[in-house]
Scaffold this active site. Structure first.
Site, PDB file in Angstrom:
ATOM      1  N   HIS A 306       0.851  -1.199   0.000  1.00  0.00           N
ATOM      2  CA  HIS A 306       0.000   0.000   0.000  1.00  0.00           C
ATOM      3  C   HIS A 306       0.885   1.246   0.000  1.00  0.00           C
ATOM      4  CE1 HIS A 306      -3.189   2.828   1.030  1.00  0.00           C
ATOM      5  NE2 HIS A 306      -4.007   1.888   0.622  1.00  0.00           N
ATOM      6  N   ASP A 364      -7.941  -5.374  -0.158  1.00  0.00           N
ATOM      7  CA  ASP A 364      -8.377  -6.226  -1.277  1.00  0.00           C
ATOM      8  C   ASP A 364      -8.009  -7.683  -1.092  1.00  0.00           C
ATOM      9  OD1 ASP A 364      -7.523  -3.396  -3.057  1.00  0.00           O
ATOM     10  OD2 ASP A 364      -9.534  -4.251  -3.064  1.00  0.00           O
TER      11      ASP A 364
HETATM   12  C1  SDX Z   1      -6.166  -0.051  -3.053  1.00  0.00           C
HETATM   13  O1  SDX Z   1      -4.434   4.493  -2.291  1.00  0.00           O
HETATM   14  C2  SDX Z   1      -5.349   3.875  -1.658  1.00  0.00           C
HETATM   15  O2  SDX Z   1      -5.747   4.255  -0.575  1.00  0.00           O
HETATM   16  C3  SDX Z   1      -5.904   2.656  -2.360  1.00  0.00           C
HETATM   17  C4  SDX Z   1      -6.919   1.833  -1.603  1.00  0.00           C
HETATM   18  C5  SDX Z   1      -8.190   2.601  -1.370  1.00  0.00           C
HETATM   19  O3  SDX Z   1      -8.940   2.233  -0.452  1.00  0.00           O
HETATM   20  O4  SDX Z   1      -8.509   3.497  -2.192  1.00  0.00           O
HETATM   21  O5  SDX Z   1      -6.387   1.439  -0.364  1.00  0.00           O
HETATM   22  C6  SDX Z   1      -7.315   0.586  -2.386  1.00  0.00           C
HETATM   23  O6  SDX Z   1      -5.920   0.277  -4.179  1.00  0.00           O
HETATM   24  C7  SDX Z   1      -5.302  -1.008  -2.290  1.00  0.00           C
HETATM   25  C8  SDX Z   1      -4.080  -1.485  -3.118  1.00  0.00           C
HETATM   26  C9  SDX Z   1      -4.549  -2.594  -4.038  1.00  0.00           C
HETATM   27  N1  SDX Z   1      -3.484  -2.987  -4.963  1.00  0.00           N
HETATM   28  C10 SDX Z   1      -2.859  -4.152  -4.878  1.00  0.00           C
HETATM   29  O7  SDX Z   1      -3.031  -4.964  -3.989  1.00  0.00           O
HETATM   30  C11 SDX Z   1      -1.921  -4.428  -6.049  1.00  0.00           C
HETATM   31  C12 SDX Z   1      -0.572  -4.930  -5.508  1.00  0.00           C
HETATM   32  N2  SDX Z   1       0.062  -3.857  -4.777  1.00  0.00           N
HETATM   33  C13 SDX Z   1       1.039  -3.045  -5.494  1.00  0.00           C
HETATM   34  O8  SDX Z   1       0.831  -2.881  -6.841  1.00  0.00           O
HETATM   35  C14 SDX Z   1       1.505  -1.839  -4.705  1.00  0.00           C
HETATM   36  O9  SDX Z   1       1.772  -2.267  -3.443  1.00  0.00           O
HETATM   37  C15 SDX Z   1       0.615  -0.618  -4.650  1.00  0.00           C
HETATM   38  C16 SDX Z   1       0.194  -0.157  -5.994  1.00  0.00           C
HETATM   39  C17 SDX Z   1      -0.595  -0.889  -3.825  1.00  0.00           C
HETATM   40  C18 SDX Z   1       1.422   0.503  -3.978  1.00  0.00           C
HETATM   41  O10 SDX Z   1       2.462   0.805  -4.837  1.00  0.00           O
HETATM   42  P1  SDX Z   1       3.518   1.970  -4.467  1.00  0.00           P
HETATM   43  O11 SDX Z   1       3.143   2.713  -3.259  1.00  0.00           O
HETATM   44  O12 SDX Z   1       3.772   2.754  -5.709  1.00  0.00           O
HETATM   45  O13 SDX Z   1       4.746   1.132  -4.029  1.00  0.00           O
HETATM   46  P2  SDX Z   1       5.896   0.729  -5.003  1.00  0.00           P
HETATM   47  O14 SDX Z   1       5.320   0.157  -6.245  1.00  0.00           O
HETATM   48  O15 SDX Z   1       6.855   1.872  -5.096  1.00  0.00           O
HETATM   49  O16 SDX Z   1       6.561  -0.495  -4.186  1.00  0.00           O
HETATM   50  C19 SDX Z   1       7.617  -0.270  -3.278  1.00  0.00           C
HETATM   51  C20 SDX Z   1       8.458  -1.546  -3.391  1.00  0.00           C
HETATM   52  C21 SDX Z   1       8.858  -1.859  -4.827  1.00  0.00           C
HETATM   53  O17 SDX Z   1      10.077  -2.572  -4.774  1.00  0.00           O
HETATM   54  P3  SDX Z   1      11.463  -1.712  -5.042  1.00  0.00           P
HETATM   55  O18 SDX Z   1      11.321  -1.074  -6.407  1.00  0.00           O
HETATM   56  O19 SDX Z   1      11.545  -0.702  -3.914  1.00  0.00           O
HETATM   57  O20 SDX Z   1      12.556  -2.764  -4.999  1.00  0.00           O
HETATM   58  O21 SDX Z   1       7.668  -2.663  -2.950  1.00  0.00           O
HETATM   59  C22 SDX Z   1       7.482  -3.572  -4.035  1.00  0.00           C
HETATM   60  C23 SDX Z   1       7.788  -2.817  -5.306  1.00  0.00           C
HETATM   61  O22 SDX Z   1       8.273  -3.699  -6.294  1.00  0.00           O
HETATM   62  N3  SDX Z   1       6.079  -4.000  -4.000  1.00  0.00           N
HETATM   63  C24 SDX Z   1       5.664  -5.246  -4.205  1.00  0.00           C
HETATM   64  C25 SDX Z   1       4.275  -5.218  -4.044  1.00  0.00           C
HETATM   65  N4  SDX Z   1       3.879  -3.969  -3.753  1.00  0.00           N
HETATM   66  C26 SDX Z   1       5.009  -3.217  -3.734  1.00  0.00           C
HETATM   67  N5  SDX Z   1       6.348  -6.390  -4.516  1.00  0.00           N
HETATM   68  C27 SDX Z   1       5.575  -7.502  -4.666  1.00  0.00           C
HETATM   69  N6  SDX Z   1       4.242  -7.544  -4.514  1.00  0.00           N
HETATM   70  C28 SDX Z   1       3.547  -6.426  -4.195  1.00  0.00           C
HETATM   71  N7  SDX Z   1       2.219  -6.450  -4.049  1.00  0.00           N
END
Ligand code: SDX
Length: 432
Positions: A306, A364
């Site tokens: 998140h 989710d």
């Molecule tokens: C919702 O914003 C909100 O409030 C949203 C929400 C709402 O109520 O409106 O809460 C609802 O959208 C919840 C999120 C649902 N999405 C998912 O579950 C999809 C999987 N999650 C990711 O795509 C991700 O965690 C996000 C999109 C939710 C957040 O992405 P960020 O904040 O841009 O974080 P990032 O991509 O910069 O990740 C930081 C690191 C990265 O690694 P590095 O580049 O630092 O090495 O963490 C890793 C990412 O690769 N990472 C993950 C991961 N989520 C982040 N690695 C593996 N699996 C994951 N799910």
């Protein structure tokens, strides 16, 4: 009290004083709104550190797993309120007393029905159209049905549009699904509460009335409450940006639905269940955990991580409990998908990668399992999210107009394109 300031000092010694703004809770902000007058813009793609507005609606403390709607913890609201209590709270700032609740409920029910012509909008789609595509189109088409009472600067018009949207989105969501099945549309029933009415429209049929189960209705009210609002997430920020141009509320909410549909946002509940169904059994969990950690693999563990929560998402905790309640009510305690999810969560939370990056289950991760157990198909999970989030979207849309000088949202950019060049030189354009 003297205004706190930050001083921005450039290498050549030039400095700018930037005011610091403090809210009632959360991180203070450095006000850079006038920085462009000094020849600079700021750069923050994804708004990792940028506040786009003031708001009094919802507060998240990502470090301490805190989520407040108008100051009330989500745990208390989920336990003691129903969705219309929360929808009223988000919009008006206070929970309704009994009289206020009664008049709000009757006002919403007054607007339950959709214009009959809308049937043809649904029927313009292929039978297998995704419910989110249908919802987006039908909500936007409502703009064509209301010409009076659509002055966005008029408080009463905004209240009427808010009530119309809260009242009609359940039918639009349910009918998007019934259309997929080729089933007749069920009309809303004013004798039922908000969640019961939606479940009834979704599941009842002319030959088989739906048996309302109060435990499932209570669980569904909780699911709606948990999804109702969440600060300036992508879809809410979309609604605000569209609304800042003065666009009508139906167009704004349709834009929010479009943004929510993405798998990185509200589409994650559908993607999470698909992922769990693909993993199938516990012996394959580690394979997927390794894939999620592999930078060369685009796979991410859906339902994990998140932008704001760097600790547990309080909604995921409540959703897991609700999942358990629903599964035991339905005699599905041994549901293999739920057990797989619990095991996946346990393994991920013991893995250094997820611990170091502070990746926890989000709202989710369990929501799809609960809805699937209730008989709601994968394709409808995000539509349910949109149904609930309409309350938050419309509260934020309304809030924009309560402040002074609403400005149209217009981000700046860093230009990386070609420098000025001359067409005649590049294409030997003949002078005659
Ligand atoms: C919702 O914003 C909100 O409030 C949203 C929400 C709402 O109520 O409106 O809460 C609802 O959208 C919840 C999120 C649902 N999405 C998912 O579950 C999809 C999987 N999650 C990711 O795509 C991700 O965690 C996000 C999109 C939710 C957040 O992405 P960020 O904040 O841009 O974080 P990032 O991509 O910069 O990740 C930081 C690191 C990265 O690694 P590095 O580049 O630092 O090495 O963490 C890793 C990412 O690769 N990472 C993950 C991961 N989520 C982040 N690695 C593996 N699996 C994951 N799910």
């Amino acid at each position: 009290m003297e205004q706190k300031k930050a001083k921005l000092v450039l290498e050549d010694g030039t400095s700018f004083d930037l005011p610091i703004i403090e809210g009632t809770m959360g991180k203070p902000a450095i006000d850079i709104s006038n920085l462009s007058q000094n020849g600079f813009v700021t750069y923050d793609p994804g708004f990792m550190s940028t506040a786009s507005c003031d708001s009094a609606i919802t507060y998240i403390d990502g470090e301490n797993s805190t989520l407040l709607y108008r100051g009330y913890p989500i745990e208390q609201l989920a336990e003691n309120c129903d969705f219309l209590d929360v929808s009223y709270l988000l919009l008006n700032g206070e929970l309704p007393n009994q009289n206020e609740k009664n008049s709000y409920v009757s006002e919403v029910k007054k607007h339950y029905l959709l214009h009959d012509q809308l049937n043809s909008v649904f029927r313009g789609f292929r039978r297998d159209a995704h419910p989110m595509a249908v919802m987006q189109a039908v909500v936007a088409s409502k703009s064509a049905f209301y010409f009076e009472e659509m002055n966005v600067y008029n408080r009463n018009h905004r209240k009427l549009s808010a009530n119309r949207l809260i009242a009609k989105v359940p039918s639009i969501a349910a009918w998007s699904y019934l259309y997929n099945l080729g089933r007749p549309f069920n009309y809303p029933r004013s004798d039922l509460g908000y969640a019961a009415n939606f479940l009834n429209m979704l599941f009842s049929s002319p030959t088989q009335p739906y048996e309302i189960n109060p435990i499932l209705v209570k669980a569904f009210e909780k699911i709606l409450i948990l999804h109702a609002d969440h600060e300036q997430n992508a879809s809410t920020s979309t609604v605000r940006l569209v609304g800042s141009s003065g666009a009508n509320p139906f167009a704004c909410v349709a834009a929010g639905i479009a943004s929510l549909w993405g798998p990185a946002h509200g589409g994650a509940n559908e993607a999470t269940l698909k992922m769990l169904q693909e993993i199938k059994n516990e012996s394959r969990i580690n394979e997927y955990i390794e894939r999620a950690k592999d930078k060369t693999d685009s796979f991410r563990l859906m339902g994990f991580g998140h932008r704001v929560y760097r600790n547990k998402d309080p909604r995921a905790e409540i959703m897991r409990k609700t999942c358990h309640e629903v599964l035991s009510e339905l005699g599905l305690e041994n549901d293999s998908i739920f057990k797989l999810a619990l095991k996946l969560e346990k393994i991920a939370l013991e893995d250094d990668y997820f611990v170091e990056k502070k990746l926890y289950p989000n709202v989710d991760f369990y929501s799809g399992i609960v809805m699937r157990a209730m008989g709601i198909p994968n394709s409808m999970f995000t539509a349910v999210f949109a149904l609930a989030r309409t309350a938050g979207w419309i509260a934020h849309w309304n809030e924009m107009f309560l402040g002074e000088n609403l400005k149209i949202g217009r981000p700046r950019q860093i230009y990386q394109g070609k420098r000025f060049r001359n067409l005649s030189q590049d294409r030997n354009v003949s002078k005659d």
